[in-house]
Design a protein around this motif. Structure first.
Motif, mmCIF file in Angstrom:
data_model
loop_
_atom_site.group_PDB
_atom_site.id
_atom_site.type_symbol
_atom_site.label_atom_id
_atom_site.label_comp_id
_atom_site.label_asym_id
_atom_site.label_seq_id
_atom_site.Cartn_x
_atom_site.Cartn_y
_atom_site.Cartn_z
ATOM 1 N N GLN A 34 0.659 -1.099 -0.117
ATOM 2 C CA GLN A 34 -0.072 0.191 -0.193
ATOM 3 C C GLN A 34 0.673 1.382 -0.234
ATOM 4 O OE1 GLN A 34 -2.803 0.297 3.267
ATOM 5 N NE2 GLN A 34 -3.848 1.845 2.072
ATOM 6 N N ARG A 38 1.117 4.054 -2.940
ATOM 7 C CA ARG A 38 0.075 5.678 -2.432
ATOM 8 C C ARG A 38 1.668 6.979 -2.503
ATOM 9 N NH1 ARG A 38 -0.594 7.405 2.567
ATOM 10 N NH2 ARG A 38 -2.361 7.954 2.061
ATOM 11 N N ARG A 46 -5.243 9.104 -3.820
ATOM 12 C CA ARG A 46 -4.767 8.464 -2.583
ATOM 13 C C ARG A 46 -5.934 8.083 -1.373
ATOM 14 N NH1 ARG A 46 -0.687 11.314 -0.381
ATOM 15 N NH2 ARG A 46 0.958 10.263 -2.526
ATOM 16 N N GLU A 47 -7.221 8.410 -1.651
ATOM 17 C CA GLU A 47 -8.256 8.549 -0.641
ATOM 18 C C GLU A 47 -9.207 7.201 -1.163
ATOM 19 O OE1 GLU A 47 -10.680 11.958 0.167
ATOM 20 O OE2 GLU A 47 -9.053 13.263 0.462
ATOM 21 N N LYS A 48 -9.426 7.784 -1.919
ATOM 22 C CA LYS A 48 -10.101 6.801 -3.425
ATOM 23 C C LYS A 48 -9.053 5.394 -3.446
ATOM 24 C CE LYS A 48 -12.543 5.628 -7.833
ATOM 25 N NZ LYS A 48 -13.168 5.897 -9.526
ATOM 26 N N TYR A 49 -8.125 5.710 -3.120
ATOM 27 C CA TYR A 49 -7.020 4.239 -3.383
ATOM 28 C C TYR A 49 -7.468 3.610 -1.938
ATOM 29 C CZ TYR A 49 -3.026 0.838 -3.230
ATOM 30 O OH TYR A 49 -2.046 -0.332 -2.659
ATOM 31 N N ASP A 50 -6.946 4.176 -1.290
ATOM 32 C CA ASP A 50 -7.151 3.918 0.571
ATOM 33 C C ASP A 50 -8.953 2.664 0.700
ATOM 34 O OD1 ASP A 50 -4.705 4.815 0.899
ATOM 35 O OD2 ASP A 50 -5.745 6.188 1.890
ATOM 36 N N GLY A 51 -9.524 3.342 0.118
ATOM 37 C CA GLY A 51 -11.104 2.894 -0.168
ATOM 38 C C GLY A 51 -11.024 1.834 0.007
ATOM 39 N N LEU A 52 -10.594 1.459 -1.590
ATOM 40 C CA LEU A 52 -10.374 0.252 -2.062
ATOM 41 C C LEU A 52 -9.641 -0.961 -1.217
ATOM 42 C CD1 LEU A 52 -10.115 1.291 -5.338
ATOM 43 C CD2 LEU A 52 -12.428 0.653 -4.746
ATOM 44 N N GLU A 54 -8.857 -1.348 1.108
ATOM 45 C CA GLU A 54 -9.767 -1.352 2.500
ATOM 46 C C GLU A 54 -10.192 -2.661 2.794
ATOM 47 O OE1 GLU A 54 -9.578 -1.897 6.612
ATOM 48 O OE2 GLU A 54 -8.458 -0.470 5.858
ATOM 49 N N VAL A 55 -10.985 -2.917 1.134
ATOM 50 C CA VAL A 55 -11.232 -4.264 1.399
ATOM 51 C C VAL A 55 -10.207 -5.860 0.862
ATOM 52 C CG1 VAL A 55 -13.212 -5.410 -0.638
ATOM 53 C CG2 VAL A 55 -13.145 -3.415 0.326
ATOM 54 N N GLN A 58 -8.636 -6.006 4.344
ATOM 55 C CA GLN A 58 -9.265 -7.330 4.942
ATOM 56 C C GLN A 58 -9.834 -9.260 4.757
ATOM 57 O OE1 GLN A 58 -13.770 -5.430 4.896
ATOM 58 N NE2 GLN A 58 -12.990 -3.686 6.335
#
Length: 135
Positions: A34, A38, A46-52, A54-55, A58
């Motif tokens: 990650q 980044r 970066r905000e959009k990537y971080d959300g993706l 996170e999936v 998990q």
């Protein structure tokens, strides 16, 4: 003009390692992967990537998934002095818990459209869409 030509060449060259980093991860190296990705991203993307991501964070440890992307070819879709869109053909090699030890990984042939913006002299990914080839 020469400025647009130079920008286009620089952005196209930057698109390959950026896409390879963004589209790669390993379940055992998620933090490092990650961070590596980044470094190629604008603040907004970066905000959009971080959300993706996170999936992925998990799910990847449970499935023991590792994906490595390799840029195969690229071409410029649109270009300007400070914004360039590049089409990349990318092979993603995937292994997971269902891959037999020593078995062949699965290879996905994808294409990605990468929009890069010049930020303080660096070409950074400001948007990316990835689709399976033929999809």
């Amino acid at each position: 003009d020469r400025r647009v030509l130079a920008a286009t060449e620089e952005a196209q060259a930057a698109a390959v390692p950026a896409a390879e980093a963004v589209l790669s991860y390993g379940y055992e190296t998620l933090d490092e992967d990650q961070a590596a990705a980044r470094a190629y991203l604008t603040d907004d993307y970066r905000e959009k990537y971080d959300g993706l991501f996170e999936v992925i964070r998990q799910n990847a440890p449970n499935t023991e998934t590792t994906v490595r992307a390799e840029g195969i070819a690229s071409g410029v879709v649109r270009s300007g002095a400070d914004r360039v869109q590049v089409l990349l053909f990318v092979n993603q090699t995937r292994t997971n818990a269902t891959t037999e030890k020593g078995g062949e990984p699965t290879v996905f042939k994808n294409w990605a459209t990468v929009t890069l913006t010049e930020v303080d002299g660096d070409w950074l990914v400001d948007d990316m869409t990835s689709t399976p080839a033929g999809g």
